[in-house]
Design an enzyme around this catalytic site. Structure first.
Site, PDB file in Angstrom:
ATOM      1  N   THR A  43     -22.454   1.985  53.060  1.00 23.02           N
ATOM      2  CA  THR A  43     -23.703   2.365  53.710  1.00 23.02           C
ATOM      3  C   THR A  43     -23.421   2.685  55.167  1.00 23.02           C
ATOM      4  OG1 THR A  43     -24.288   0.157  54.516  1.00 23.02           O
ATOM      5  CG2 THR A  43     -24.971   0.729  52.259  1.00 23.02           C
ATOM      6  N   ASP A  44     -24.385   3.309  55.801  1.00 24.16           N
ATOM      7  CA  ASP A  44     -24.362   3.442  57.246  1.00 24.16           C
ATOM      8  C   ASP A  44     -24.780   2.082  57.807  1.00 24.16           C
ATOM      9  OD1 ASP A  44     -24.246   4.490  59.811  1.00 24.16           O
ATOM     10  OD2 ASP A  44     -25.263   6.334  59.251  1.00 24.16           O
ATOM     11  N   TRP A  45     -24.736   1.916  59.092  1.00 20.45           N
ATOM     12  CA  TRP A  45     -25.071   0.645  59.726  1.00 20.45           C
ATOM     13  C   TRP A  45     -26.577   0.482  59.797  1.00 20.45           C
ATOM     14  CZ3 TRP A  45     -21.153  -2.528  62.144  1.00 20.45           C
ATOM     15  CH2 TRP A  45     -19.863  -2.047  61.905  1.00 20.45           C
TER      16      TRP A  45
END
Length: 133
Positions: free
Chosen positions: A71-73
């Site tokens: 995932t992205d942050w």
């Protein structure tokens, strides 16, 4: 942008595949990246981080991608949703979505995840780390 976590891109399946996913398909098939990161936004009402059709169906299924999916942050989905969709790593984020505070044993007991789901994600992380030997 400020609204990236809540942006919902509405697009037909034809346009999605022929226009928006085409560049990603070419990149995945020609360069075989070690890792890919999902986006913050929703597509047709579903968060990209937990979109089984996109991650498992298209990326891993149709395109035969074998690398790591993270995932992205600070995404606003839970790690059980992401793993069930085919993702492998949740990047750090804030409560209540944080994997730091996620009870994996309870998720397995409640049927949200299986031990095999977690083993598969761990295997993908170890394979990714093996790329650096």
């Amino acid at each position: 942008g400020a609204n990236q976590s809540f942006s919902d891109s509405r697009v037909s399946q034809r346009a999605l595949r022929e226009i928006y996913l085409r560049g990603f398909e070419i990149a995945v098939k020609t360069s075989k990246p070690w890792a890919l990161m999902t986006s913050y936004n929703l597509v047709n009402g579903q968060r990209s981080t937990s979109n089984w059709d996109a991650i498992t169906g298209i990326l891993q299924g149709e395109w035969k991608y074998e690398g790591l999916i993270m995932t992205d942050w600070c995404v606003e989905s839970t790690i059980d949703e992401e793993i069930r969709a085919g993702g492998h790593v949740k990047m750090p984020d804030s409560v209540p979505y944080s994997s730091v505070y996620f009870d994996f044993e309870k998720a397995i007991a409640d049927g949200l995840l299986t031990r095999e789901n977690l083993l598969y994600s761990a295997k993908k992380v170890l394979e990714f780390m093996g790329n650096f030997e």
